[in-house]
Design an enzyme around this catalytic site. Structure first.
Site, PDB file in Angstrom:
ATOM      1  N   ARG A  37     -40.632  38.654  76.022  1.00  0.00           N
ATOM      2  CA  ARG A  37     -41.772  39.418  75.188  1.00  0.00           C
ATOM      3  C   ARG A  37     -43.004  38.626  75.444  1.00  0.00           C
ATOM      4  NH1 ARG A  37     -36.793  40.259  71.935  1.00  0.00           N
ATOM      5  NH2 ARG A  37     -37.137  38.162  71.323  1.00  0.00           N
ATOM      6  N   GLU A  74     -27.528  27.259  72.146  1.00  0.00           N
ATOM      7  CA  GLU A  74     -26.113  26.893  71.385  1.00  0.00           C
ATOM      8  C   GLU A  74     -24.417  26.708  72.238  1.00  0.00           C
ATOM      9  OE1 GLU A  74     -28.755  29.745  69.956  1.00  0.00           O
ATOM     10  OE2 GLU A  74     -30.252  28.047  70.292  1.00  0.00           O
TER      11      GLU A  74
END
Length: 152
Positions: A37, A74
């Site tokens: 984005r 993560e």
């Protein structure tokens, strides 16, 4: 993404961001946007500023020789790249992305600019998820957020 249903608003936002750069950062040599984005806002801001746009992409997506930096997510490690020569020694770079969450990608992008010989004039994100504490990974970066969400 709902922002993109209103082209006039997107244009006005990019004009305001470019004005912010002119008045806060001053001179920049390029605008670098993070995949994906950051690619929606970065080129438009670069056009407003009259400077090149530098895409920062995930590993393996850019042609030619590249420079890379890694970051921990993560669930593992990932890498981002820029094309060699896209940032010149001493260039001042304005980094833009849509979201700051845990800060790993923006940290890697900052490291990448420095590795290429540039200096981050400012990192700018539209939205910061403050409870995820991504800002803590960027203590040396002039960071601006448009909207900060303070609750999870």
């Amino acid at each position: 993404m709902p922002l993109f249903t209103n082209p006039q608003l997107v244009n006005e936002l990019c004009v305001v961001i470019a004005d912010h750069v002119r008045h806060t950062v001053g001179h920049v040599d390029s605008v670098a946007g993070l995949e994906a984005r950051g690619f929606l806002f970065g080129p438009q801001v670069a056009i407003q500023l009259g400077v090149p746009f530098v895409p920062i992409r995930k590993k393996g997506k850019l042609p030619g020789a590249t420079i890379e930096a890694s970051y921990v997510k993560e669930y593992g490690e990932d890498r981002v790249e820029i094309q060699e020569g896209a940032i010149k020694n001493g260039d001042i770079v304005f980094l833009i992305d849509d979201l700051l969450a845990t800060g790993g990608t923006l940290r890697a992008a900052t490291d990448l600019v420095v590795k290429a010989g540039g200096k981050v004039g400012e990192a700018f994100v539209l939205i910061e998820l403050a409870p995820l504490n991504g800002r803590s990974k960027l203590p040396d970066v002039n960071l601006t957020t448009l909207i900060s969400y303070d609750s999870a």
